[in-house]
Design a protein around this motif. Structure first.
Motif, PDB file in Angstrom:
ATOM      1  N   TYR A 105      56.786  39.018  -0.912  1.00 56.45           N
ATOM      2  CA  TYR A 105      55.724  39.238  -1.891  1.00 56.45           C
ATOM      3  C   TYR A 105      54.576  38.250  -1.719  1.00 56.45           C
ATOM      4  O   TYR A 105      53.448  38.519  -2.133  1.00 56.45           O
ATOM      5  N   ALA A 106      54.831  37.106  -1.106  1.00 59.19           N
ATOM      6  CA  ALA A 106      53.792  36.100  -0.905  1.00 59.19           C
ATOM      7  C   ALA A 106      52.850  36.527   0.209  1.00 59.19           C
ATOM      8  O   ALA A 106      53.264  37.133   1.201  1.00 59.19           O
ATOM      9  N   ALA A 124      48.842  37.673  -2.874  1.00 61.77           N
ATOM     10  CA  ALA A 124      50.137  38.289  -2.589  1.00 61.77           C
ATOM     11  C   ALA A 124      50.056  39.019  -1.252  1.00 61.77           C
ATOM     12  O   ALA A 124      48.990  39.128  -0.634  1.00 61.77           O
ATOM     13  N   ALA A 125      51.201  39.526  -0.815  1.00 55.58           N
ATOM     14  CA  ALA A 125      51.249  40.282   0.431  1.00 55.58           C
ATOM     15  C   ALA A 125      50.517  41.610   0.262  1.00 55.58           C
ATOM     16  O   ALA A 125      50.652  42.271  -0.769  1.00 55.58           O
ATOM     17  N   PRO A 126      49.765  42.041   1.273  1.00 57.11           N
ATOM     18  CA  PRO A 126      49.042  43.303   1.162  1.00 57.11           C
ATOM     19  C   PRO A 126      49.968  44.512   1.259  1.00 57.11           C
ATOM     20  O   PRO A 126      50.956  44.494   1.993  1.00 57.11           O
ATOM     21  N   ILE A 127      49.635  45.536   0.511  1.00 55.75           N
ATOM     22  CA  ILE A 127      50.299  46.837   0.606  1.00 55.75           C
ATOM     23  C   ILE A 127      49.209  47.860   0.898  1.00 55.75           C
ATOM     24  O   ILE A 127      48.314  48.078   0.076  1.00 55.75           O
ATOM     25  N   GLU A 128      49.260  48.438   2.085  1.00 57.99           N
ATOM     26  CA  GLU A 128      48.227  49.391   2.504  1.00 57.99           C
ATOM     27  C   GLU A 128      48.676  50.804   2.140  1.00 57.99           C
ATOM     28  O   GLU A 128      49.779  51.234   2.476  1.00 57.99           O
ATOM     29  N   LEU A 129      47.800  51.517   1.447  1.00 55.32           N
ATOM     30  CA  LEU A 129      48.094  52.872   0.998  1.00 55.32           C
ATOM     31  C   LEU A 129      47.111  53.850   1.622  1.00 55.32           C
ATOM     32  O   LEU A 129      45.902  53.635   1.570  1.00 55.32           O
ATOM     33  N   THR A 130      47.636  54.913   2.214  1.00 54.01           N
ATOM     34  CA  THR A 130      46.799  55.992   2.738  1.00 54.01           C
ATOM     35  C   THR A 130      47.194  57.278   2.030  1.00 54.01           C
ATOM     36  O   THR A 130      48.358  57.696   2.079  1.00 54.01           O
ATOM     37  N   PHE A 131      46.229  57.882   1.353  1.00 56.79           N
ATOM     38  CA  PHE A 131      46.468  59.074   0.542  1.00 56.79           C
ATOM     39  C   PHE A 131      46.062  60.326   1.318  1.00 56.79           C
ATOM     40  O   PHE A 131      44.984  60.396   1.886  1.00 56.79           O
ATOM     41  N   MET A 132      46.940  61.330   1.292  1.00 55.16           N
ATOM     42  CA  MET A 132      46.680  62.607   1.950  1.00 55.16           C
ATOM     43  C   MET A 132      47.015  63.735   0.973  1.00 55.16           C
ATOM     44  O   MET A 132      47.853  63.571   0.097  1.00 55.16           O
ATOM     45  N   GLY A 133      46.371  64.850   1.126  1.00 54.57           N
ATOM     46  CA  GLY A 133      46.692  66.007   0.297  1.00 54.57           C
ATOM     47  C   GLY A 133      46.406  65.806  -1.164  1.00 54.57           C
ATOM     48  O   GLY A 133      47.157  66.278  -2.032  1.00 54.57           O
ATOM     49  N   VAL A 190      43.898  48.934  -0.354  1.00 55.97           N
ATOM     50  CA  VAL A 190      44.853  47.837  -0.224  1.00 55.97           C
ATOM     51  C   VAL A 190      45.152  47.302  -1.622  1.00 55.97           C
ATOM     52  O   VAL A 190      44.241  46.972  -2.385  1.00 55.97           O
ATOM     53  N   ARG A 191      46.422  47.232  -1.965  1.00 58.80           N
ATOM     54  CA  ARG A 191      46.884  46.728  -3.256  1.00 58.80           C
ATOM     55  C   ARG A 191      47.926  45.637  -3.016  1.00 58.80           C
ATOM     56  O   ARG A 191      48.296  45.342  -1.876  1.00 58.80           O
ATOM     57  N   THR A 192      48.447  45.092  -4.074  1.00 57.60           N
ATOM     58  CA  THR A 192      49.571  44.168  -3.999  1.00 57.60           C
ATOM     59  C   THR A 192      50.567  44.521  -5.097  1.00 57.60           C
ATOM     60  O   THR A 192      50.252  45.284  -6.013  1.00 57.60           O
ATOM     61  N   ALA A 193      51.757  43.980  -5.003  1.00 58.52           N
ATOM     62  CA  ALA A 193      52.790  44.203  -6.014  1.00 58.52           C
ATOM     63  C   ALA A 193      53.689  42.980  -6.054  1.00 58.52           C
ATOM     64  O   ALA A 193      53.722  42.185  -5.113  1.00 58.52           O
TER      65      ALA A 193
END
Length: 364
Positions: free
Chosen positions: A145-146, A158-167, A341-344
């Motif tokens: 998470y860091a 925090a650690a990056p979370i890459e999101l790609t949205f389709m449809g 790009v988000r984090t959690a």
């Protein structure tokens, strides 16, 4: 036993937070499920004093996860928006911020094993049918998470979370423009009704006598604006083929204005009965699509990008959010994919308890 314990992981996802459950640990039928979630969150009190909600719409959200039944996906993500005070549960929308925590939560719950370095997780958004690929940082096969990524509305890094949205086009209504028009006029206000990631009604801030740069508190205190906005939202919902939306959180409402700083465009997003303190991930995609589409209410607010993909920076009450949009403009606007790009962060885990009179649990 007078209470039923349900295992959960408590996560911050993006700028929202809430419990993440395994779908199999909850009742199947929607009526009982709704009662369980209302009790768990504590809906019915402004502070959610008898539950684990946080007293705002961004902290009364629920994610329910399972191994996917979709051949494309790894995880099915079923979302519920629980009201703060009205003891209502809306299963129609999805939430992109809570989505940010789906990958880490699925790993925490043992629904999938992490890969080395980066784990790619394909997620099916059950509520809307959208498909999302999440890229989670898992160095040496360990979830972390860091990191060094900052997002507006969340302190620290925090650690990056890459999101790609389709449809995501027309997922709720079946059409990019559910009314068939780039602009509609409702109660004297021009709006664009658009369905990208979430169905929305979008208007110019200036048409309500606003700058579009107001704080959340300034907007929330403007009862006259909210009353007019809600009347327009309900009328637009009917035109969009969504029926009576008076008790539904969709369609959402958004305001656009020319940028006040270095962003591409200024935006305010409503949940819809309060102003979002930052920006919804799904809403950001719809707002960006409106800004990029010629002929919408956003015409003239920003210089159109010359090439795809284009990075749009949306100014919101707590800062900015970047949306990377892949599109074609050869025959009108055609959204192909959107990335953020988000984090959690995992906050807690254990059991949340609801009265057995609401649900006695399995095998009772």
């Amino acid at each position: 036993m007078t209470q039923t314990g349900i295992p959960f992981v408590f996560m911050r996802g993006g700028t929202s937070r809430g419990p993440y459950f395994r779908r199999e640990d909850l009742p199947e039928d929607r009526e009982t499920l709704a009662q369980v979630l209302v009790s768990a969150v504590g809906s019915g009190h402004a502070l959610n004093i008898d539950g684990i909600g946080g007293g705002t719409a961004v902290t009364t959200k629920v994610a329910m996860l399972s191994k996917s039944k979709d051949n494309w996906a790894d995880i099915d993500y079923f979302f519920a928006q629980v009201s703060v005070e009205d003891q209502l549960v809306d299963f129609k929308p999805t939430c992109g911020n809570i989505l940010s925590g789906v990958g880490p939560a699925a790993i925490e719950m043992g629904l999938l094993e992490p890969d080395m370095d980066v784990t790619r997780i394909r997620i099916n958004a059950v509520n809307t049918g959208a498909r999302i690929e999440a890229r989670i940082q898992t160095p040496e096969g360990r979830l972390i998470y860091a990191g060094e990524t900052k997002i507006a509305g969340v302190p620290g890094q925090a650690a990056p979370i890459e999101l790609t949205f389709m449809g995501v086009v027309g997922a709720a209504t079946g059409a990019f423009l559910p009314t068939g028009q780039l602009r509609d006029r409702i109660d004297g206000i021009e709006v664009t009704c658009m369905d990208v990631a979430v169905p929305m009604v979008l208007a110019r801030a200036e048409d309500f006598g606003l700058s579009g740069y107001e704080s959340c508190q300034e907007l929330d205190d403007n009862a006259a604006f909210f009353a007019r906005m809600e009347a327009i939202r309900i009328a637009a919902g009917a035109r969009m083929g969504m029926g009576d939306v008076s008790s539904s959180v969709t369609p959402k409402f958004g305001l656009l204005a020319p940028p006040s700083g270095s962003g591409s465009i200024a935006a305010r997003y409503f949940m819809p009965w309060k102003t979002h303190p930052t920006m919804a991930v799904t809403g950001a995609q719809c707002l960006a699509s409106c800004a990029l589409t010629p002929g919408t209410i956003a015409d003239g607010m920003m210089a159109p990008p010359e090439t795809s993909p284009a990075q749009l920076v949306l100014e919101h009450p707590s800062g900015t959010i970047d949306v990377l949009v892949e599109f074609s403009a050869e025959d009108g606007f055609d959204l192909q994919a959107a990335g953020l790009v988000r984090t959690a962060r995992k906050l807690a885990e254990g059991h949340v308890y609801v009265p057995a009179a609401i649900w006695p649990g399995f095998g009772s």
